[in-house]
Design a protein around this motif. Structure first.
Motif, PDB file in Angstrom:
ATOM      1  N   UNK A   1       0.704  -1.218  -0.008  1.00  0.00           N
ATOM      2  CA  UNK A   1       0.035   0.008  -0.125  1.00  0.00           C
ATOM      3  C   UNK A   1       0.788   1.188  -0.018  1.00  0.00           C
ATOM      4  N   UNK A   2       1.978   1.237   0.769  1.00  0.00           N
ATOM      5  CA  UNK A   2       2.949   2.481   0.821  1.00  0.00           C
ATOM      6  C   UNK A   2       3.251   2.725  -0.499  1.00  0.00           C
ATOM      7  N   UNK A   3       3.813   1.536  -1.179  1.00  0.00           N
ATOM      8  CA  UNK A   3       4.689   1.822  -2.474  1.00  0.00           C
ATOM      9  C   UNK A   3       3.622   2.348  -3.503  1.00  0.00           C
ATOM     10  N   UNK A   4       2.263   1.851  -3.423  1.00  0.00           N
ATOM     11  CA  UNK A   4       1.345   2.151  -4.296  1.00  0.00           C
ATOM     12  C   UNK A   4       0.926   3.682  -3.968  1.00  0.00           C
ATOM     13  N   UNK A   5       0.687   3.962  -2.947  1.00  0.00           N
ATOM     14  CA  UNK A   5       0.468   5.520  -2.524  1.00  0.00           C
ATOM     15  C   UNK A   5       1.443   6.464  -2.863  1.00  0.00           C
ATOM     16  N   UNK A   6       2.823   6.123  -2.697  1.00  0.00           N
ATOM     17  CA  UNK A   6       3.897   7.122  -3.053  1.00  0.00           C
ATOM     18  C   UNK A   6       4.037   7.232  -4.382  1.00  0.00           C
ATOM     19  N   UNK A   7       4.222   5.819  -5.269  1.00  0.00           N
ATOM     20  CA  UNK A   7       4.756   5.997  -6.379  1.00  0.00           C
ATOM     21  C   UNK A   7       3.697   6.012  -7.360  1.00  0.00           C
ATOM     22  N   UNK A   8       2.461   5.713  -6.985  1.00  0.00           N
ATOM     23  CA  UNK A   8       1.542   5.584  -8.132  1.00  0.00           C
ATOM     24  C   UNK A   8       0.092   6.278  -7.751  1.00  0.00           C
ATOM     25  N   UNK A   9       0.045   7.087  -6.606  1.00  0.00           N
ATOM     26  CA  UNK A   9      -0.950   7.613  -6.164  1.00  0.00           C
ATOM     27  C   UNK A   9      -2.373   6.905  -6.236  1.00  0.00           C
ATOM     28  N   UNK A  10      -2.174   5.698  -5.532  1.00  0.00           N
ATOM     29  CA  UNK A  10      -3.209   4.827  -5.583  1.00  0.00           C
ATOM     30  C   UNK A  10      -4.251   5.234  -4.583  1.00  0.00           C
ATOM     31  N   UNK A  11      -5.443   4.717  -4.656  1.00  0.00           N
ATOM     32  CA  UNK A  11      -6.290   4.704  -3.812  1.00  0.00           C
ATOM     33  C   UNK A  11      -6.427   3.464  -3.052  1.00  0.00           C
ATOM     34  N   UNK A  12      -6.342   3.196  -1.607  1.00  0.00           N
ATOM     35  CA  UNK A  12      -5.960   2.033  -1.138  1.00  0.00           C
ATOM     36  C   UNK A  12      -7.134   1.336  -0.271  1.00  0.00           C
ATOM     37  N   UNK A  13      -7.557   0.379  -0.342  1.00  0.00           N
ATOM     38  CA  UNK A  13      -8.485  -0.123   0.267  1.00  0.00           C
ATOM     39  C   UNK A  13      -7.980  -1.360   0.814  1.00  0.00           C
ATOM     40  N   UNK A  14      -8.117  -1.763   2.220  1.00  0.00           N
ATOM     41  CA  UNK A  14      -7.705  -2.733   2.812  1.00  0.00           C
ATOM     42  C   UNK A  14      -8.737  -3.705   3.462  1.00  0.00           C
ATOM     43  N   UNK A  15      -8.053  -4.941   3.496  1.00  0.00           N
ATOM     44  CA  UNK A  15      -9.030  -6.082   3.923  1.00  0.00           C
ATOM     45  C   UNK A  15      -8.171  -6.547   5.110  1.00  0.00           C
ATOM     46  N   UNK A  16      -8.869  -6.883   6.396  1.00  0.00           N
ATOM     47  CA  UNK A  16      -8.141  -7.588   7.557  1.00  0.00           C
ATOM     48  C   UNK A  16      -9.326  -8.332   8.138  1.00  0.00           C
ATOM     49  N   UNK A  17      -8.774  -8.950   9.296  1.00  0.00           N
ATOM     50  CA  UNK A  17      -9.770  -9.718  10.039  1.00  0.00           C
ATOM     51  C   UNK A  17     -10.769  -8.903  10.713  1.00  0.00           C
ATOM     52  N   UNK A  18     -10.705  -7.924  11.109  1.00  0.00           N
ATOM     53  CA  UNK A  18     -11.675  -6.937  12.190  1.00  0.00           C
ATOM     54  C   UNK A  18     -12.006  -5.636  11.375  1.00  0.00           C
ATOM     55  N   UNK A  19     -11.308  -5.583  10.294  1.00  0.00           N
ATOM     56  CA  UNK A  19     -11.427  -4.063   9.514  1.00  0.00           C
ATOM     57  C   UNK A  19     -10.966  -2.720  10.246  1.00  0.00           C
ATOM     58  N   UNK A  20     -10.012  -2.969  11.237  1.00  0.00           N
ATOM     59  CA  UNK A  20      -9.257  -1.936  11.865  1.00  0.00           C
ATOM     60  C   UNK A  20      -8.511  -1.121  10.900  1.00  0.00           C
ATOM     61  N   UNK A  21      -8.334   0.152  11.223  1.00  0.00           N
ATOM     62  CA  UNK A  21      -7.732   1.038  10.330  1.00  0.00           C
ATOM     63  C   UNK A  21      -6.105   0.639  10.272  1.00  0.00           C
ATOM     64  N   UNK A  22      -5.343   1.025   9.191  1.00  0.00           N
ATOM     65  CA  UNK A  22      -4.006   0.710   8.903  1.00  0.00           C
ATOM     66  C   UNK A  22      -3.447   1.730   8.321  1.00  0.00           C
ATOM     67  N   UNK A  23      -2.122   1.963   8.594  1.00  0.00           N
ATOM     68  CA  UNK A  23      -1.343   3.190   7.653  1.00  0.00           C
ATOM     69  C   UNK A  23      -1.197   2.648   6.338  1.00  0.00           C
ATOM     70  N   UNK A  24      -1.454   3.795   5.629  1.00  0.00           N
ATOM     71  CA  UNK A  24      -1.328   3.950   4.282  1.00  0.00           C
ATOM     72  C   UNK A  24      -2.666   3.255   3.460  1.00  0.00           C
ATOM     73  N   UNK A  25      -3.898   3.169   4.289  1.00  0.00           N
ATOM     74  CA  UNK A  25      -5.014   2.622   3.572  1.00  0.00           C
ATOM     75  C   UNK A  25      -6.030   3.893   3.533  1.00  0.00           C
ATOM     76  N   UNK A  26      -6.907   4.124   2.552  1.00  0.00           N
ATOM     77  CA  UNK A  26      -7.821   5.138   2.681  1.00  0.00           C
ATOM     78  C   UNK A  26      -9.047   4.478   3.430  1.00  0.00           C
ATOM     79  N   UNK A  27      -9.246   3.272   3.261  1.00  0.00           N
ATOM     80  CA  UNK A  27     -10.444   2.596   3.880  1.00  0.00           C
ATOM     81  C   UNK A  27     -10.123   1.072   4.136  1.00  0.00           C
TER      82      UNK A  27
END
Length: 322
Positions: free
Chosen positions: A154-180
């Motif tokens: 996610x960090x590489x995507x955000x910094x290098x390609x200006x990606x909009x980042x969505x993350x999936x994890x067990x609980x849905x807790x926020x995480x660095x470099x993820x917009x959602x």
């Protein structure tokens, strides 16, 4: 002083970290007559489970064992059913995040720009169904697994390609470099939004077979999916069926499916014959000597925490696997 047994020879920097804190023994240096005595007095095991050291065979002799520290980030290979319940298990999560994330982006870029198919004719390349280049900048990136590897993707995507980042994890807790971020249960709701999907999940009883034909058919038109977690997170037969029918979807992987007790490369199903598939032979993490040595030092540093009475990192929850 506790005995630390390593299943491989350690780099000098790792040996130095243990000096004065533990009695270090390296399995390759032992002759057959010495093995049982060392196993019986081992308190901490540093391991890669290989043909040279099969934990399921030796653990019954390890009557003093307190802690297992893996050199690998994943622990799905461990024989949890024979490891005593009082033995703590710690993974090496995070040790391979940078090289694996870089490899994920290499797969993404190769697929996006059609470099997985060799053609030297410009018109054929630009107009080809499987080679026509796709834009990465500004893409919506969905990452399954927001830990070390997923976070670095996610960090590489955000910094290098200006990606909009969505993350999936067990609980849905926020995480660095993820917009959602969303919990695993929301996968089918968010996967149709993604231009790029990266699988960076460990393999456990919750993630095995998580990505099925249903999720694959929900992929956006011209989507790219890359797997750098574990092969068995995706159902192999479903993937083959969908890629054969969805020629617009491009899929890349560095991890493969386990049959019996080994990862099959190439796979038994003819995925590698598909023109929208790209594979590498599980080399993203630890294939290079410097990466492997860094991982070993990281694992030893975690054992040092334990030997000093501190809380080591990355404790494994057995209930995720049994």
């Amino acid at each position: 002083m506790k005995t630390v047994l390593s299943t491989v020879n350690l780099p000098e920097r790792a040996r130095e970290a243990l000096r004065g804190l533990a009695n270090l023994v390296e399995w390759p240096s032992l002759n057959e007559s010495e093995r049982l005595d060392v196993l019986r007095r081992t308190h901490v095991l540093l391991c890669w489970c290989t043909r040279e050291f099969r934990l399921e065979e030796w653990v019954r002799y390890m009557e003093s064992l307190e802690l297992i520290q893996t050199f690998s980030a994943g622990v799905d290979h461990l024989p949890f059913n024979v490891i005593p319940s009082n033995v703590r298990i710690h993974s090496n999560a995070g040790a391979y995040s940078v090289p694996v994330a870089e490899h994920a982006w290499a797969l993404i870029m190769a697929l996006a720009k059609g470099l997985h198919r060799i053609t030297l004719d410009a018109r054929e390349y630009l107009n080809g169904e499987f080679t026509s280049p796709r834009r990465i900048s500004g893409a919506t990136l969905l990452v399954l697994g927001t830990g070390g590897i997923g976070g670095e993707v996610a960090r590489i995507g955000k910094v290098a390609f200006n990606t909009y980042n969505i993350g999936i994890n067990r609980s849905g807790h926020p995480a660095p470099y993820f917009d959602e971020t969303y919990p695993m249960e929301s996968l089918t709701q968010v996967i149709p939004r993604a231009d790029i999907v990266v699988l960076a999940l460990p393999l456990n009883k919750y993630t095995r077979g998580l990505v099925t034909e249903r999720e694959l058919r929900l992929l956006k038109r011209n989507a790219i999916m890359v797997n750098v977690g574990r092969g068995d997170v995706v159902r192999e037969e479903d993937l083959y069926r969908v890629l054969r029918e969805r020629r617009d979807v491009r899929f890349g992987t560095d991890v493969w499916w386990v049959h019996g007790d080994r990862e099959e490369i190439p796979p038994r199903i003819p995925l590698t014959e598909l023109p929208n598939f790209l594979g590498t032979p599980h080399v993203a993490g630890g294939a290079q000597r410097d990466v492997a040595e860094y991982a070993m030092v990281r694992a030893v540093e975690n054992v040092v925490r334990y030997l000093r009475g501190e809380e080591p990192l990355n404790r494994v929850d057995r209930s995720d696997y049994v």
